[in-house]
Design an enzyme around this catalytic site. Structure first.
Site, PDB file in Angstrom:
ATOM      1  CB  SER A  45      -0.964  -0.035   1.185  1.00 23.11           C
ATOM      2  OG  SER A  45      -1.997   0.888   1.030  1.00 23.11           O
ATOM      3  CG  ASP A  55      -6.293  -3.491  -3.744  1.00 19.93           C
ATOM      4  OD1 ASP A  55      -7.024  -2.604  -3.267  1.00 19.93           O
ATOM      5  OD2 ASP A  55      -5.129  -3.695  -3.382  1.00 19.93           O
ATOM      6  CG  HIS A  79      -5.592  -2.597   0.148  1.00 18.31           C
ATOM      7  ND1 HIS A  79      -4.778  -2.461  -0.956  1.00 18.31           N
ATOM      8  CD2 HIS A  79      -5.053  -1.797   1.112  1.00 18.31           C
ATOM      9  CE1 HIS A  79      -3.795  -1.601  -0.672  1.00 18.31           C
ATOM     10  NE2 HIS A  79      -3.945  -1.198   0.572  1.00 18.31           N
TER      11      HIS A  79
END
Length: 558
Positions: free
Chosen positions: A360, A417, A483
């Site tokens: 991320s 995602d 995610h």
């Protein structure tokens, strides 16, 4: 004991009806048709008078292998000419026979039976998973694939050829390496959340990190500082947030392989830089500062040339977190480059590699770190980046700069995602590449990119996964699950190829997945886990079930 059921004489009318029904069914077989009086249907030579059934006979469900056999027989049936077709074909030239077979072939293609195989195999995994196999998958102790020697091919696995031929189908050695680097990030998450507070009146001490791979040792703690801060009254109004509002936070670490056997297996001494994702309020604030800014070390050009040439730009918030210094803390940029230089000097003369991995926000910072190492560290060893669920970092000019400096980036992406599609406008990057092959179009697109604040582009190679292919996760798994880092590692461990179902012999434990994403795991497996818990509570199966309603893993957030 067996019992035989015989039709009674009073049921002769039923036998006659059955005979009539079979006559109708036979009309669909070769050599018989109720629609063609010239060729009457073939009827059984003997009527059915009795039906014998064994009481011990069990009706088995149709398995995927049987279904394949039935479909194969269907294909043979359609490909085999009937009695009337044989008479007609005897009078036609050979080309007519070819056309007839092609018609059947087109009919089978129209059925598109190949679409059924992934779903069939996925259903087979769901139904045929034995309690023993499922109990092994629920074990908190991970079961790894064997580590093969990479010494002769380590540059290839480190991206020297952009992982060509290794991604689809996924090479088993590369799969093992990707999962290992993902677990380095998990160690960063755990270390941060075990003690998230950062002292403000003195320089922080080295933080202890429990690494999943004992052949590595941590050499440096890394901190990121936000350039924005909250007003003083904020802490008075909401005093319980504590570390969530701090400007500087521990974000990762540098580790180096220190085991001679592992160094020999890998063919070099590996330096790992692992970075976690967003966890604090101010990191969130930096994430949404999505305007593109120029890279500071780009050489100045004339105004006319700068409009034609594509300028390297990165997201403002990511650059801020990477470059900003804290009160008693150096910037993330300074910490990484200084530690890399120190380790290069310490192990001078040895074959080295630098592997940067992040999830991320950490994925975005990993790309910035790789860019700076190659730009500012003289004679830097090969640099590779493995990112999970990473957002876009910069524009196409930045992507071209990364490629020209020899930085290798492998982005692991879940198609479901949303984070991998931001920031920037939703554009077709493949079409953009195609248009840039023409000189005039390329010049115009460069001018647009230089003046548009959201003209983002991904970098490097891509390994595309899909959480819908997992037999364990719900097809409608929520955004956080798609995610989540553990969900990513679960998908990598089960990925074979883009046209293949989930790997039936995947070894990764489901313990963390049930723990962190219990609400997104199919009820079938929740129920199976509960059944195992009731049958053998001493096995400790209850842990993931009892924790499934807790807060999700911090890695499930941006």
């Amino acid at each position: 004991m067996q019992a035989s059921l015989t039709w009674p004489s009073q049921a002769s009318s039923i036998s006659t009806n059955t005979y009539s029904l079979l006559s109708k069914q036979s009309s669909f077989l070769p050599g018989g048709s109720l629609l063609n009086s010239k060729f009457p249907p073939r009827l059984p030579s003997k009527p059915i008078h009795s039906l014998s059934v064994s009481a011990t006979t069990k009706i088995k469900p149709v398995e995927s292998s049987d279904l394949k056999t039935h479909i194969s027989n269907l294909e043979k049936l359609l490909a085999e000419p009937s009695h009337d077709q044989e008479q007609i074909q005897e009078q036609q030239p050979a080309i007519e026979k070819t056309n007839s077979k092609n018609n059947y072939k087109r009919f089978l293609e129209a059925l598109n039976l190949s679409r059924m195989w992934p779903e069939m195999m996925k259903q087979e995994v769901e139904e045929n998973l034995s309690p023993k196999q499922f109990q092994r998958l629920l074990s908190p102790s991970p079961k790894y694939s064997p580590r093969n020697s990479l010494a002769s091919r380590w540059p290839e696995y480190h991206g020297s050829n952009d992982w060509v031929g290794l991604l689809d189908p996924l090479d088993e050695n590369l799969r093992r390496e990707i999962v290992r680097y993902g677990e380095f990030i998990q160690a960063a998450y755990l270390a941060f959340h075990s003690d998230p507070a950062t002292p403000t009146d003195q320089a922080p001490v080295q933080r202890h990190v429990t690494l999943p791979d004992r052949s590595y040792k941590v050499t440096k703690s890394l901190y990121a500082t936000s350039s924005v801060g909250l007003p003083p009254w904020f802490d008075d109004k909401i005093p319980d947030l504590g570390w969530m509002t701090q400007r500087s936070s521990w974000i990762g670490y540098v580790a180096v392989c220190d085991d001679q056997k592992e160094i020999k297996r890998m063919g070099r001494r590996d330096i790992v830089i692992a970075l976690r994702g967003t966890s604090t309020c101010l990191e969130w604030a930096e994430n949404v500062r999505d305007l593109l800014v120029s890279v500071n070390d780009e050489p100045e050009e004339s105004p006319e040339l700068s409009q034609i040439c594509l300028q390297a730009k990165v997201e403002c918030g990511f650059c801020s977190l990477y470059k900003t210094r804290g009160t008693h803390i150096p910037s993330l940029s300074e910490s990484i480059t200084q530690e890399v230089r120190r380790l290069m000097e310490l192990y001078q003369g040895e074959p080295l590699s630098i592997t940067i991995t992040g999830h991320s926000l950490g994925a975005a910072l990993s790309v910035l770190a790789a860019d700076e190492i190659k730009k500012s560290v003289a004679d830097a060893p090969p640099v590779a980046v493995f990112t999970f669920g990473g957002p876009r970092v910069g524009n196409r000019g930045f992507a071209n700069r990364i490629k020209s400096m020899g930085v290798k980036v492998l982005r692991i992406v879940n198609s479901q995602d949303m984070i991998t599609r931001v920031p920037g406008m939703f554009v077709n990057e493949t079409l953009d590449y195609k248009l840039r092959e023409e000189v005039k179009a390329n010049t115009m697109l460069n001018i647009l990119d230089n003046n548009m604040p959201w003209a983002y582009s991904h970098v490097g190679s891509e390994l595309r996964l899909d959480s819908k292919m997992s037999p364990y996760l719900k097809p409608n798994a929520d955004v956080a699950c798609c995610h989540d880092l553990e969900a990513y590692l679960h998908l990598v461990d089960g990925f074979l190829a883009s046209d293949c179902p989930f790997r039936s012999n995947a070894k990764r434990s489901l313990f963390k997945l049930l723990h962190e994403q219990g609400s997104n795991v199919k009820k079938l497996y929740i129920n199976k886990a509960k059944s195992l818990q009731e049958l053998s509570p001493e096995q400790g199966i209850s842990s993931p079930l009892s924790l499934q309603n807790c807060l999700r893993s911090p890695s499930s957030y941006y």
